[in-house]
Design a protein around this motif. Structure first.
Motif, PDB file in Angstrom:
ATOM      1  N   TYR A  31      12.050 -34.085   8.015  1.00  0.00           N
ATOM      2  CA  TYR A  31      10.816 -33.966   8.662  1.00  0.00           C
ATOM      3  C   TYR A  31       9.771 -33.546   7.744  1.00  0.00           C
ATOM      4  O   TYR A  31       8.552 -33.989   7.466  1.00  0.00           O
ATOM      5  N   THR A  35       6.055 -35.201   5.934  1.00  0.00           N
ATOM      6  CA  THR A  35       4.732 -34.523   5.971  1.00  0.00           C
ATOM      7  C   THR A  35       4.169 -34.365   4.547  1.00  0.00           C
ATOM      8  O   THR A  35       3.162 -34.686   4.353  1.00  0.00           O
ATOM      9  N   ALA A  38       3.292 -37.763   3.334  1.00  0.00           N
ATOM     10  CA  ALA A  38       1.904 -38.121   4.040  1.00  0.00           C
ATOM     11  C   ALA A  38       0.781 -37.556   3.455  1.00  0.00           C
ATOM     12  O   ALA A  38      -0.291 -38.079   3.206  1.00  0.00           O
ATOM     13  N   VAL A  49       3.957 -33.695  11.963  1.00  0.00           N
ATOM     14  CA  VAL A  49       4.585 -34.396  12.963  1.00  0.00           C
ATOM     15  C   VAL A  49       4.515 -33.760  14.215  1.00  0.00           C
ATOM     16  O   VAL A  49       4.978 -32.467  14.314  1.00  0.00           O
ATOM     17  N   LEU A 130       2.127 -38.847  13.762  1.00  0.00           N
ATOM     18  CA  LEU A 130       2.252 -38.290  12.293  1.00  0.00           C
ATOM     19  C   LEU A 130       0.893 -38.681  11.961  1.00  0.00           C
ATOM     20  O   LEU A 130       0.388 -39.652  11.822  1.00  0.00           O
ATOM     21  N   ALA A 152       5.513 -43.115   9.971  1.00  0.00           N
ATOM     22  CA  ALA A 152       5.717 -42.839  11.428  1.00  0.00           C
ATOM     23  C   ALA A 152       6.928 -43.754  11.773  1.00  0.00           C
ATOM     24  O   ALA A 152       7.560 -42.933  12.646  1.00  0.00           O
ATOM     25  N   VAL A 155      10.115 -41.360  11.065  1.00  0.00           N
ATOM     26  CA  VAL A 155       9.998 -40.380  12.020  1.00  0.00           C
ATOM     27  C   VAL A 155      10.691 -40.813  13.237  1.00  0.00           C
ATOM     28  O   VAL A 155      11.682 -39.915  13.768  1.00  0.00           O
TER      29      VAL A 155
END
Length: 403
Positions: A31, A35, A38, A49, A130, A152, A155
């Protein structure tokens, strides 16, 4: 803003979120990596997240921010999940009626720009987002928006994997508890049955010695059959106990000792009471090893015992070989027995599974010994393999890990 009323749709969404068993879980690198990506792709200092609970927004992963959750009343993501199939982009929160009075839009670390891609499960529930955040107004490019959407979806795949692994752990715990109950039950029943069976066997001998003259041939045969049945039951119970005690044997560190292979095999010969019609060839070079001697004895007793029992030749021939490397000991036991059909090899190690209809003496096996062997070898960090030809013989190779 106030949190949304708990409608039927919202209740379903919350239940779906809770079922993931992910709220307040530990940090996970997968995770965190998303991030990081992103934030890098969208060129923002913050990426999160987030999961939208009933009264709070909790952060599963984050970069560029220290807090772990916020009240849902001031949550940007609450608005984002209201339209779950599109990314919500707020170019300047100070100009947006929904956020102009939000306390997070003021101060040095104010949320000015926000873009959130909803995290949607297979039932259409938007569990969170996200999101990427900046302290100044901006607008994402089409490529950045597309990338955020794709991340996303990754995720959500991680959520599915987390739920699956959590389910497996629950099942594993349940199976361990069930196995412990079965093990305890088998131990109690077996121990309670062994003494009465021993008394029965002694009683048969007393009856035969005392009343043999009063019994005809049929009566004596009945007594003999009863005694043999008691012996079979006793052997069956002994094997069940050995199977369930194998975990204890292999987990007990104090059972590791130094011994040589020829000494071990000589002990096996004595235990099996080898006759003149059986030839056992030891490894050419005797070696001293350090291993769990009790477990290894149990393995060899079963394997060599089977080579003797399931053999139709006038002279039983068994060859034991040994090798080692830096990590493992390797053993093989080759015999000239009846062999195992190819289609039966996969199930010979299953508990209570029997392949041969009867052994050399006309007895039927209980299908416990080889299952115990596999369990012992697995617990010792090893593997086992069978090669066999019907009417020619069987070779069983196995390894155990060096300690």
């Amino acid at each position: 803003m106030q949190s949304s009323p708990l409608t039927l749709k919202e209740q379903k969404r919350i239940e779906a979120l809770k079922s993931l068993n992910i709220l307040d879980s530990e940090n996970e690198r997968e995770y965190d990596d998303i991030t990081d990506l992103a934030a890098a792709i969208c060129d923002t200092p913050i990426a999160i997240v987030s999961l939208v609970d009933r009264h709070r927004q909790w952060f599963k992963a984050k970069i560029g921010i220290d807090i772990c959750e916020v009240d849902r009343e001031h949550s940007f993501c609450t608005h984002a999940i209201e339209n779950p199939y599109e990314i919500m982009e707020v170019n300047d929160a100070r100009l947006d009626p929904r956020f102009k009075d939000n306390p997070y839009t003021f101060g040095d670390d104010a949320i000015i720009f926000y873009a959130g891609a909803p995290l949607i499960d297979s039932d259409g529930n938007a569990l969170g987002t996200l999101c990427v955040i900046d302290h100044k107004p901006r607008k994402l490019t089409d490529i950045q928006l597309s990338s955020l959407d794709k991340l996303a979806k990754q995720v959500v795949k991680l959520f599915k994997l987390h739920a699956y692994n959590s389910h497996l752990k629950d099942k594993e715990t349940e199976l361990k508890e069930t196995n412990t109950k079965l093990k305890n039950f088998a131990g109690v029943v077996s121990h309670d049955m062994k003494m009465p069976l021993a008394n029965m066997i002694v009683t048969f001998d007393i009856l035969k010695a005392k009343y043999a003259k009063n019994l005809d041939e049929g009566g004596l045969e009945y007594l003999s059959n009863l005694k043999q049945s008691a012996f079979k039951m006793s052997d069956y119970i002994t094997n069940i106990l050995a199977h369930y005690e194998s975990d204890y044997i292999t987990n007990e560190a104090g059972l590791h000792q130094v011994f040589d292979i020829h000494e071990l095999l000589e002990n096996i010969e004595e235990m099996l009471d080898i006759n003149d019609n059986c030839e056992i060839e030891f490894p050419e070079h005797n070696r001293e090893i350090k291993a769990n001697k009790i477990a290894l004895e149990q393995i060899f007793l079963n394997l060599i015992g089977n080579s003797i029992k399931y053999n139709d030749k006038d002279v039983i021939k068994i060859k034991v070989a040994f090798e080692e490397d830096n990590y493992n000991y390797y053993f093989s036991i080759q015999d000239n027995g009846i062999g195992i059909p190819e289609e039966e090899k996969k199930r010979v190690f299953e508990l209570f599974s029997t392949v041969a209809s009867e052994d050399r003496n006309g007895n039927i096996g209980n299908g416990i010994g080889l299952s115990t062997v596999r369990k012992l070898i697995f617990n010792l960090g090893g593997k086992i393999d069978i090669k066999s030809k019907v009417g020619i013989g069987t070779t069983i190779k196995f390894s155990i890990e060096k300690k």
